[in-house]
Structure formats: C-alpha cells, structure tokens
Design a protein around this motif. Sequence first.
Motif, PDB file in Angstrom:
ATOM      1  N   LEU A 118       0.823  -1.214   0.000  1.00  0.00           N
ATOM      2  CA  LEU A 118       0.000   0.000   0.000  1.00  0.00           C
ATOM      3  C   LEU A 118       0.853   1.259   0.000  1.00  0.00           C
ATOM      4  O   LEU A 118       0.547   2.231  -0.704  1.00  0.00           O
ATOM      5  N   PHE A 147      -8.815   1.940  -3.851  1.00  0.00           N
ATOM      6  CA  PHE A 147      -8.670   1.058  -2.695  1.00  0.00           C
ATOM      7  C   PHE A 147      -7.459   1.330  -1.813  1.00  0.00           C
ATOM      8  O   PHE A 147      -7.450   0.903  -0.655  1.00  0.00           O
ATOM      9  N   HIS A 148      -6.420   2.039  -2.283  1.00  0.00           N
ATOM     10  CA  HIS A 148      -5.173   2.022  -1.506  1.00  0.00           C
ATOM     11  C   HIS A 148      -5.301   2.763  -0.176  1.00  0.00           C
ATOM     12  O   HIS A 148      -4.910   2.239   0.867  1.00  0.00           O
ATOM     13  N   PRO A 150      -8.364   3.597   1.334  1.00  0.00           N
ATOM     14  CA  PRO A 150      -9.366   2.874   2.126  1.00  0.00           C
ATOM     15  C   PRO A 150      -8.802   1.651   2.834  1.00  0.00           C
ATOM     16  O   PRO A 150      -9.114   1.405   4.004  1.00  0.00           O
ATOM     17  N   LEU A 151      -7.958   0.882   2.156  1.00  0.00           N
ATOM     18  CA  LEU A 151      -7.386  -0.307   2.793  1.00  0.00           C
ATOM     19  C   LEU A 151      -6.377   0.087   3.862  1.00  0.00           C
ATOM     20  O   LEU A 151      -6.283  -0.582   4.901  1.00  0.00           O
ATOM     21  N   LEU A 154      -8.453   0.884   6.783  1.00  0.00           N
ATOM     22  CA  LEU A 154      -9.023  -0.340   7.355  1.00  0.00           C
ATOM     23  C   LEU A 154      -7.987  -1.062   8.215  1.00  0.00           C
ATOM     24  O   LEU A 154      -8.295  -1.511   9.331  1.00  0.00           O
ATOM     25  N   PHE A 263     -14.338   2.716   6.666  1.00  0.00           N
ATOM     26  CA  PHE A 263     -13.236   1.762   6.537  1.00  0.00           C
ATOM     27  C   PHE A 263     -12.516   1.580   7.874  1.00  0.00           C
ATOM     28  O   PHE A 263     -12.124   0.463   8.224  1.00  0.00           O
ATOM     29  N   SER A 337     -14.919  -0.080  -3.365  1.00  0.00           N
ATOM     30  CA  SER A 337     -13.687   0.032  -2.587  1.00  0.00           C
ATOM     31  C   SER A 337     -13.533  -1.141  -1.637  1.00  0.00           C
ATOM     32  O   SER A 337     -12.436  -1.702  -1.502  1.00  0.00           O
ATOM     33  N   LEU A 338     -14.616  -1.525  -0.971  1.00  0.00           N
ATOM     34  CA  LEU A 338     -14.541  -2.671  -0.066  1.00  0.00           C
ATOM     35  C   LEU A 338     -14.231  -3.955  -0.829  1.00  0.00           C
ATOM     36  O   LEU A 338     -13.448  -4.792  -0.358  1.00  0.00           O
ATOM     37  N   CYS A 341     -10.613  -3.838  -1.570  1.00  0.00           N
ATOM     38  CA  CYS A 341      -9.821  -4.035  -0.350  1.00  0.00           C
ATOM     39  C   CYS A 341      -9.732  -5.509   0.007  1.00  0.00           C
ATOM     40  O   CYS A 341      -8.642  -6.035   0.274  1.00  0.00           O
TER      41      CYS A 341
END
Length: 434
Positions: A118, A147-148, A150-151, A154, A263, A337-338, A341
């Motif tokens: 990430l 996604f980068h 958001p993950l 998370l 997230f 996005s989820l 992820c």
Amino acid sequence: MSDTRFSPPATPTPNSAGPEEGGGPANTGARWPLPEEAFWSERTDPHGVLPDDQTDPGGERTGGGERAGAREAGTDEGARVRRVATDERPLTQPEPKAEAEPAKRKRDPFLDNVKFVLIALVVVGHSLVPTLSADSSRALYIFVYTFHMPLFVLISGYLSRNFWNSNAKTNKLVDTFLVPYVIVEVGYAALRFSLGQKWSLTIIDPAWLNWYLLALLFWRLSTPVWKRMKYPVPVAIAIYLFAGFSQISGDFSMDRFFGLLPFFVIGLVMQPEHFELLNRRWIKIVSVVTIIGAAAVAIYIAPRAPLDPFYFKHSFQDMDLSWYMGLGLRTGLLVCSLAMCFAVLALVPRGETWFSDLGTRTLYCYLLHGIPVLIAKEMGWLEFPWLHGPLGVLAITSSCFALAIVLCLPETRTVFKWVLEPRLVWLYRRPSRS
C-alpha cells in the motif's frame, strides 16, 4: 490476628489431608495453591522456619532432639536453640520461581506485507499526478485510488482495536502524530519556499499528504465510542453518506475523517478469523477476477471520469450532483472500494517475504517520500513527453517502488528517527502510584 510466633502447633490430625491427598503446606489442611507471597513473607516467617519444623505455643522448636532439649532447658534455652538452629541450619527450600514474563507477540508478516504494498502505491499515486493527461496514467490513478487509502485506513482500524485512554497510549499519540505533524508541516513549507513557492504555513489545514496523521489521530481517539456501540458499522456508513450533504472544510482533516470513516470502523470490528476467511482458494479466484474487472473498468472510464469522488472528501455540491445521485455515487464507491480491499487482502502473501521487514517502517516512507516527489514535480522531471504513455507509467511505477524500498530501510529510520519518532519523556508527568 495473633502473632505467628505464638500460634499453636499445626500438627496433623486424622481428619486433615496430607500433601498427597490435596493438603496444603505443613499438612495444615489448606488447599493448594496457597499464595507464595503470603506463605514466605517476612511477616509470617520472620526467622526462616522450615515448613517441616513447627513451633509450639512457647515458641520452641518441635522437631527431633531440638524439641527435647528445648523443653529441658526452659524458655530461655528454647529460644537459644531456636536462634542457633536458625543461624546454623541453611535454608534448603528453593526460592519460589518468579512467573515468567509473557512472550512478546510476534508481528504478523501478512499485515506488514499489505502495508508495504500500500505504501508503495501511495508513492505511485502521488508521482502520477503530472502525467494524468494521459489515459494510461489516469486509469492507473483511478485504479489505485479506489482502494489504496481505504485499505490503509481499514488496517489502521484493525490495529487500533486495543486502544484505550491510558497514559502510555496518550503519550504515544502525541509522539507519533502531533509532533511529527508539526515538524512535517514546517519542513514541507520550507521545502516549497526553497523551490520558489510562496511561504505558506497553516497548521490547522494539513498540506498534501500530512492529512493522514490528523485524521488517524481523531479516528483513534474515537475508538472507545465505536467499541461501545451495538451497530458501529451501519452508524459509520450513515455518517459517511450524509456527510456528503455538507461542505466540510479541510481544517484538521475533517473532510477525510468523515469520508473514510466506514473503513476505519470496519477494520475496528474485524477479527483475525475474518482475515482467515479470505485465505480460501475460491475467494482468491474471485479476487483475481475482481482485480481484473476493476482494472478494465478503470481503463474504460479513465477518459471521462472525474477524480473528485476518489478522494473521499468532496460534498455533493462540490461535485455538482443532486442528493440522490450523490448518495448513489457514494454507496457504489463504498461497495467497490470494499470489494477491492478484500480482494487485495486475499491475494497478498501471508508468510514471510523479502518485503515483510520493510512493511514495519511505512511511516518513514509516507512522510518522507513527498520530498523527492515534490522536487521532481517542481523541477519538471515528471513532465517529459515520453512519460505520458504506457512506457512512462511503467517507468514511474518501477521508480516509485524502488524509492519505497529505500525509504523503508532500517538505515532510513536510523537517520530520521529523532525527527519522526521523538522520545519526549521529559514532556510528561509521572503518574502517581495511587
């Protein structure tokens, strides 16, 4: 409570259980385990009396020949024999062993692998900005930004599960977030000024990549609130959706705080077994299909898709959307996005890899990569015509991964640790013993 020196002899009785039958020390019938501190403390055994040597009401030794001698010589002689026996007879009872300290929890290489991937993508995304006029760069930019961060949020939520408001945790928040935030803000203001830009320093409005430190600070401070809720994830999603109706300013990163809130909360409620569910073969196959499909969609929409939604901070009004279109867009972006992820989590290696150790120092890469990237932008090194195409995307991506490796090395931490991880022990008061 009577003094132990004048307590009655604890002789075994027919009804008292012996050690082999569950009796306690000295065959007194006490059940194990008897607290070692209470049994061997100076208060209960001031003269070092052995467990098999017991005393009668006169304080005399009752073991073997010493018992007969003490009765014949009287109280004084009994006291003398007791002192002599205590001085001359060494204690052979082994010292109670201290409880072994709990072993330190081993780092999970899986999470470190995810973090390095990430952080390398963060460098790639920031470096692609000058080339976004090319469809290939724009497609990769949309793919990464879906996604980068958001993950990353998370994972930050998952690692914040055990946060509580204690002295040590509060101190760490100041050392890890507030102090580096101020230092980085001043450093980047000075760097921009040295590159010919106007001097600008606004502490409450974080510049560029520094927003993450403040947002993570507020997310972590809100952790106890989310952990007390019955349904934290639906509440966080509702806040995320309705935040689009308001034009939230970027002061203190509040726009990103609400935009990426779901997230963090999802990571907060996740457990290790949830990550294990992603390790199944059929989920990996679905994840590969998801990644390929997302890349195809990014290539398709790149020429005409706006970039504002992928920053997770703009209101419906900023994006010229009606309320129902805005809610639909935010809902769809959250789902996509989820899905991305979880697909990435399923595909990242779970064991030790060559970059697992690099993933333990991602903070340095995050805060320092802006220096070479900003210099490259201001000097025009990212605007060469050959960079505006697939070959340029490949060159930028490779260079950014190499830069991420360098900034995650232990030598980089050694050089910059005093700035990014200061030890401010002198700043805090020692907690009172009470």
